[in-house]
Design a protein around this motif. Structure first.
Motif, mmCIF file in Angstrom:
data_model
loop_
_atom_site.group_PDB
_atom_site.id
_atom_site.type_symbol
_atom_site.label_atom_id
_atom_site.label_comp_id
_atom_site.label_asym_id
_atom_site.label_seq_id
_atom_site.Cartn_x
_atom_site.Cartn_y
_atom_site.Cartn_z
ATOM 1 N N THR A 80 0.870 -1.058 0.193
ATOM 2 C CA THR A 80 0.214 -0.179 -0.038
ATOM 3 C C THR A 80 0.859 1.250 0.325
ATOM 4 O OG1 THR A 80 -0.200 0.720 2.666
ATOM 5 C CG2 THR A 80 -1.817 -1.519 1.243
ATOM 6 N N LEU A 81 1.715 1.325 0.427
ATOM 7 C CA LEU A 81 2.866 2.336 0.648
ATOM 8 C C LEU A 81 3.556 2.257 -1.025
ATOM 9 C CD1 LEU A 81 5.201 1.650 3.404
ATOM 10 C CD2 LEU A 81 3.764 3.113 2.831
ATOM 11 N N PRO A 82 4.141 3.586 -1.687
ATOM 12 C CA PRO A 82 4.890 3.897 -2.992
ATOM 13 C C PRO A 82 5.872 3.060 -2.797
ATOM 14 C CG PRO A 82 4.418 5.706 -1.926
ATOM 15 C CD PRO A 82 4.289 4.795 -0.204
ATOM 16 N N ALA A 83 6.317 2.616 -3.934
ATOM 17 C CA ALA A 83 7.368 1.550 -4.281
ATOM 18 C C ALA A 83 8.597 2.382 -3.637
ATOM 19 C CB ALA A 83 6.894 1.199 -5.641
ATOM 20 N N ASP A 84 9.695 3.797 -3.554
ATOM 21 C CA ASP A 84 10.207 3.432 -3.161
ATOM 22 C C ASP A 84 10.470 3.537 -1.937
ATOM 23 O OD1 ASP A 84 8.873 6.171 -2.668
ATOM 24 O OD2 ASP A 84 9.881 7.330 -4.014
ATOM 25 N N GLU A 85 8.798 3.927 -1.081
ATOM 26 C CA GLU A 85 8.997 3.710 0.823
ATOM 27 C C GLU A 85 8.834 2.308 0.780
ATOM 28 O OE1 GLU A 85 6.542 5.626 4.179
ATOM 29 O OE2 GLU A 85 6.058 5.838 1.953
ATOM 30 N N ASN A 86 8.331 2.002 -0.286
ATOM 31 C CA ASN A 86 8.537 -0.221 0.854
ATOM 32 C C ASN A 86 9.809 -0.615 0.106
ATOM 33 O OD1 ASN A 86 6.610 -2.751 0.956
ATOM 34 N ND2 ASN A 86 6.324 -2.269 -0.938
ATOM 35 N N PHE A 87 10.053 -0.139 -0.883
ATOM 36 C CA PHE A 87 11.680 -1.136 -0.491
ATOM 37 C C PHE A 87 12.778 -0.442 0.374
ATOM 38 C CE2 PHE A 87 16.230 -0.581 -2.234
ATOM 39 C CZ PHE A 87 16.281 -2.043 -3.095
ATOM 40 N N LEU A 146 9.887 -3.593 -7.521
ATOM 41 C CA LEU A 146 10.434 -3.080 -8.536
ATOM 42 C C LEU A 146 9.624 -2.881 -9.748
ATOM 43 C CD1 LEU A 146 13.937 -5.615 -8.069
ATOM 44 C CD2 LEU A 146 13.624 -3.228 -7.615
ATOM 45 N N ARG A 147 9.081 -3.806 -10.268
ATOM 46 C CA ARG A 147 8.579 -3.526 -11.671
ATOM 47 C C ARG A 147 6.834 -2.410 -11.057
ATOM 48 N NH1 ARG A 147 8.074 -9.464 -11.464
ATOM 49 N NH2 ARG A 147 8.923 -10.206 -12.879
ATOM 50 N N ALA A 148 6.409 -2.797 -9.777
ATOM 51 C CA ALA A 148 5.389 -1.380 -9.655
ATOM 52 C C ALA A 148 6.669 0.372 -9.202
ATOM 53 C CB ALA A 148 5.438 -1.521 -7.904
ATOM 54 N N GLY A 149 7.763 0.120 -9.193
ATOM 55 C CA GLY A 149 8.221 1.426 -8.835
ATOM 56 C C GLY A 149 8.901 1.856 -10.502
ATOM 57 N N MET A 150 8.917 0.903 -11.613
ATOM 58 C CA MET A 150 9.431 1.494 -12.404
ATOM 59 C C MET A 150 8.137 1.690 -12.790
ATOM 60 S SD MET A 150 12.132 -1.859 -13.643
ATOM 61 C CE MET A 150 13.454 -2.659 -12.790
ATOM 62 N N ASP A 151 7.002 0.804 -13.592
ATOM 63 C CA ASP A 151 5.507 1.134 -13.598
ATOM 64 C C ASP A 151 4.957 2.670 -13.279
ATOM 65 O OD1 ASP A 151 5.648 -1.717 -14.722
ATOM 66 O OD2 ASP A 151 3.650 -1.553 -13.473
ATOM 67 N N ALA A 152 6.046 3.335 -12.075
ATOM 68 C CA ALA A 152 5.493 4.614 -10.830
ATOM 69 C C ALA A 152 6.223 5.607 -11.402
ATOM 70 C CB ALA A 152 5.102 4.432 -9.912
ATOM 71 N N GLY A 153 7.319 5.282 -12.413
ATOM 72 C CA GLY A 153 8.478 6.471 -12.691
ATOM 73 C C GLY A 153 9.320 6.421 -11.594
ATOM 74 N N LEU A 154 9.297 5.702 -10.832
ATOM 75 C CA LEU A 154 10.214 6.160 -9.414
ATOM 76 C C LEU A 154 11.362 5.293 -9.763
ATOM 77 C CD1 LEU A 154 7.355 5.611 -6.831
ATOM 78 C CD2 LEU A 154 8.714 7.391 -7.358
ATOM 79 N N PHE A 155 11.290 3.855 -10.656
ATOM 80 C CA PHE A 155 12.570 3.444 -10.590
ATOM 81 C C PHE A 155 12.507 3.324 -11.728
ATOM 82 C CE2 PHE A 155 11.210 0.467 -6.908
ATOM 83 C CZ PHE A 155 11.786 1.545 -6.172
ATOM 84 N N GLN A 156 14.413 3.495 -12.709
ATOM 85 C CA GLN A 156 14.626 3.495 -13.659
ATOM 86 C C GLN A 156 14.208 2.025 -14.345
ATOM 87 O OE1 GLN A 156 17.885 4.704 -16.136
ATOM 88 N NE2 GLN A 156 18.809 5.886 -13.928
ATOM 89 N N ASP A 157 13.669 1.899 -15.921
ATOM 90 C CA ASP A 157 12.972 0.843 -16.187
ATOM 91 C C ASP A 157 14.284 0.003 -16.918
ATOM 92 O OD1 ASP A 157 11.289 -0.927 -16.844
ATOM 93 O OD2 ASP A 157 10.938 0.060 -18.909
ATOM 94 N N ARG A 158 14.618 -0.903 -16.116
ATOM 95 C CA ARG A 158 15.467 -1.731 -16.005
ATOM 96 C C ARG A 158 14.849 -3.564 -16.023
ATOM 97 N NH1 ARG A 158 19.010 1.359 -11.659
ATOM 98 N NH2 ARG A 158 20.199 3.047 -13.202
#
Length: 205
Positions: A80-87, A146-158
């Motif tokens: 339920t948290l943003p992917a970056d905070e969750n990670f 990681l996928r959620a972060g990439m999809d949300a634009g929080l992480f680089q798409d790798r």
């Protein structure tokens, strides 16, 4: 098989703790069942009652390392948290687990390339399979984050697998260089947990 579940006997836990320390301090290739028995102040028979070979004992220690990190990180994960905070929360829990179960995790890191080339006994085969399954289950905790972060634009798409294995390697890094017992141990450990988690998160952005 959960090596360190609530049903594990005190004797088995003591053996695993002693073995982890011996394998860490002497090296897996050097340490023997005799060394573990000496640390325990017991006979080899006590060890062989639970583990039929040294390789089985090493594998059990390695399996415990994976289970310890999974038990620490699993309850912290919160989608339920943003992917970056969750990670970051998951990364902090992982690093704390490495420091809390240092001997186990150091043995795991030092034996990633394998500890034997001989034919495996049935007990060793079971443990090796369980290590693979436990490692995969642990890594899967991170994949959707990681996928959620990439999809949300929080992480680089790798590539997710490359990203996953790279960040887990970073989170395990203290097992390679950290020396327990520093005078400022508690304060330094907290700094280590925070800084390394931030570095791992930064590598994703």
């Amino acid at each position: 098989m959960d090596i360190m579940n609530t049903d594990t006997s005190a004797s088995k836990t003591e053996i695993l703790d002693a073995a982890a320390r011996c394998f860490m301090e002497l090296g897996v290739n050097v340490a023997s069942i005799d060394d573990v028995a000496h640390r325990l102040g017991s006979t080899k028979g006590r060890i062989y009652h639970h583990f039929r070979s040294k390789d089985a004992l090493v594998s059990a220690v390695r399996l415990c390392a994976v289970q310890f990190t999974h038990q620490a990180v699993g309850p912290v994960k919160d989608n339920t948290l943003p992917a970056d905070e969750n990670f970051r929360n998951m990364a902090r829990a992982h690093i704390a687990a490495v420091l809390s179960h240092f001997a186990y995790c150091k043995v795991f890191i030092n034996t990633l390339s394998g500890v034997t080339t001989k034919s495996l006994t049935p007990q060793e085969q079971v443990l090796q399979q369980e290590i693979r399954q436990a490692t995969s289950a642990y890594e899967n905790l991170y994949r959707d984050v990681l996928r959620a972060g990439m999809d949300a634009g929080l992480f680089q798409d790798r590539n997710v697998s490359i990203t996953l294995h790279s960040v887990v390697t970073m989170l395990n890094a203290p097992a390679q260089w950290y020396v327990p017992g520093r005078p400022d141990n508690e304060e330094f450990q907290q700094t280590l947990i925070d800084q390394l988690a931030d570095m791992a998160l930064g590598s994703l952005r």
